[in-house]
Design an enzyme around this catalytic site. Structure first.
Site, PDB file in Angstrom:
ATOM      1  N   ARG A 313      -6.151  22.002  19.453  1.00 16.27           N
ATOM      2  CA  ARG A 313      -4.607  21.957  19.344  1.00 16.27           C
ATOM      3  C   ARG A 313      -4.143  20.461  19.260  1.00 16.27           C
ATOM      4  O   ARG A 313      -3.125  19.973  18.737  1.00 16.27           O
ATOM      5  CB  ARG A 313      -4.238  22.631  20.636  1.00 16.27           C
ATOM      6  CG  ARG A 313      -4.247  23.949  20.461  1.00 16.27           C
ATOM      7  CD  ARG A 313      -2.970  24.747  21.191  1.00 16.27           C
ATOM      8  NE  ARG A 313      -3.244  26.077  21.103  1.00 16.27           N
ATOM      9  CZ  ARG A 313      -3.996  26.682  22.089  1.00 16.27           C
ATOM     10  NH1 ARG A 313      -4.340  26.179  23.125  1.00 16.27           N
ATOM     11  NH2 ARG A 313      -4.116  28.001  21.895  1.00 16.27           N
ATOM     12  N   ALA A 314      -4.949  19.304  19.609  1.00 14.99           N
ATOM     13  CA  ALA A 314      -4.541  18.025  19.751  1.00 14.99           C
ATOM     14  C   ALA A 314      -4.182  17.580  18.266  1.00 14.99           C
ATOM     15  O   ALA A 314      -3.138  17.083  18.146  1.00 14.99           O
ATOM     16  CB  ALA A 314      -5.724  17.179  20.191  1.00 14.99           C
TER      17      ALA A 314
END
Ligand SMILES: [Zn+2]
Length: 381
Positions: A313-314
């Site tokens: 998700r980063a």
């Protein structure tokens, strides 16, 4: 090219210059009054994160972390006047054509089924709303349940939507998100992952769309946030009090002005609020045509690697936020400097000491297993 108001605010134009440039237009009354977003002094990163998530829902929401009294809730509520229009159901049960396509005609209410048969639209354009999840909400308030009024007055059992379904394509604001009941957190995580929420009561079941834009706020002194929900928020901003005494004094003056005559303060910012809202709409329209330059992608991935962040998700969040930033600036190409602006918000608090140590331990164990295998095999030959 003159810079848009949106970009000027995202790049910290002081509130004082804004105040001087605006002339008070007419006052719109009869609305619930929120402190104007543009009247907030400082806190550029918080404002940027909130605006980027409204421009591009794929950013995945914002978590605001900081002590009480730093303007977190005020900023979120101030977004109301900047919300763009979105397509939504015209029915109190939230019926949409997609539901029929996915689950069949029984997925919508009889009223909407009749409308559909007459060839009428089930959805229309309406302004995106702010839906607040109260801290003491019950699970049935959140996911939905039996309409109690109908059950008592007419002995009819009818399921109705909960807060999550009402938040479909809206902004769901959860204050004190770290103090929520685990069951509620799980329901939110489920809905956020699936984009829908299912209510079951005995033989009855209903599924409602729930594409959520989550905005949470928390005071870290009052308890930790479970890692699962922490990872769910795309951007995280640490909100502290301002250091500059002049800015703090300006905050006091505006808060007092709003308390004494809210309409006057709203009027002062009305024209800029309208302009800013239109620029958000323009950025949202441009967004599908905004791409990332290879250098921007490369820089983003290098940052994630350098910091050893496990969650994918980063980079998803970082690159989507960078695209939103480019769109806000009216550009179709997202550059490495766009990525640099949003990187801290996307990457902070994503590293986990536990996961890093766990990973290192497993690698050591892996080596030991290989060595053991090797010695057993060589001893056997
Ligand atoms: Zn309906």
């Amino acid at each position: 090219m003159t810079q848009s108001l949106l970009m000027e605010i995202l790049q910290q134009r002081t509130a004082a210059t804004l105040l001087r440039q605006t002339n008070p237009p007419e006052v719109v009354s009869g609305q619930v009054l929120a402190f104007p977003f543009l009247a907030l002094v400082g806190q550029v990163e918080m404002k940027t994160a909130l605006v980027l998530t409204v421009i591009n829902p794929a950013v995945g929401g914002v978590l605001l972390i900081g002590p009480r009294g730093t303007g977190k809730t005020t900023a979120v509520r101030g977004l109301v006047d900047l919300m763009p229009p979105v397509r939504r159901s015209l029915c109190p049960y939230g019926c949409e054509l997609e539901a029929v396509e996915t689950w069949g005609i029984d997925a919508i209410c009889p009223n909407c089924a009749a409308k559909l048969a007459r060839g009428e639209e089930l959805t229309g354009m309406d302004r995106m709303r702010l839906v607040e999840l109260p801290l003491h909400a019950r699970l049935e308030d959140v996911i939905g349940g039996v309409n109690e009024r109908l059950a008592v007055e007419q002995q009819k059992i009818r399921l109705e939507r909960g807060i999550l379904a009402h938040a479909h394509r809206n902004l769901l604001y959860i204050d004190e998100v770290n103090l929520l009941d685990d069951m509620i957190v799980d329901a939110i995580l489920d809905a956020a992952a699936q984009g829908r929420v299912t209510v079951r009561r005995g033989p009855l079941a209903a599924t409602y769309p729930a594409e959520l834009m989550l905005v949470g706020s928390m005071n870290p002194e009052e308890g930790k946030l479970r890692p699962q929900i922490q990872d769910r928020f795309g951007l995280r901003v640490v909100v502290g009090g301002l250091d500059d005494s002049n800015e703090r004094l300006e905050i006091y003056r505006r808060v007092r002005a709003f308390r004494e005559n809210p309409h006057q303060l709203l009027a002062t910012f009305l024209q800029d609020t309208v302009t800013f809202g239109q620029e958000i709409i323009k950025a949202r329209e441009l967004l599908p045509n905004v791409d990332l330059l290879p250098e921007a992608e490369c820089l983003g991935l290098q940052m994630v690697r350098e910091l050893g962040i496990p969650s994918h998700r980063a980079e998803i969040t970082m690159l989507e936020a960078a695209r939103a930033y480019a769109a806000a600036d009216g550009r179709r190409a997202t550059t490495a400097s766009d990525v640099a602006v949003v990187a801290p918000m996307a990457l902070r608090q994503r590293r986990s000491k536990f996961i890093r140590e766990y990973w290192e331990m497993s690698q050591v164990e892996e080596q030991e297993i290989k060595a053991a295998w090797h010695s057993v095999v060589t001893a056997g030959t």
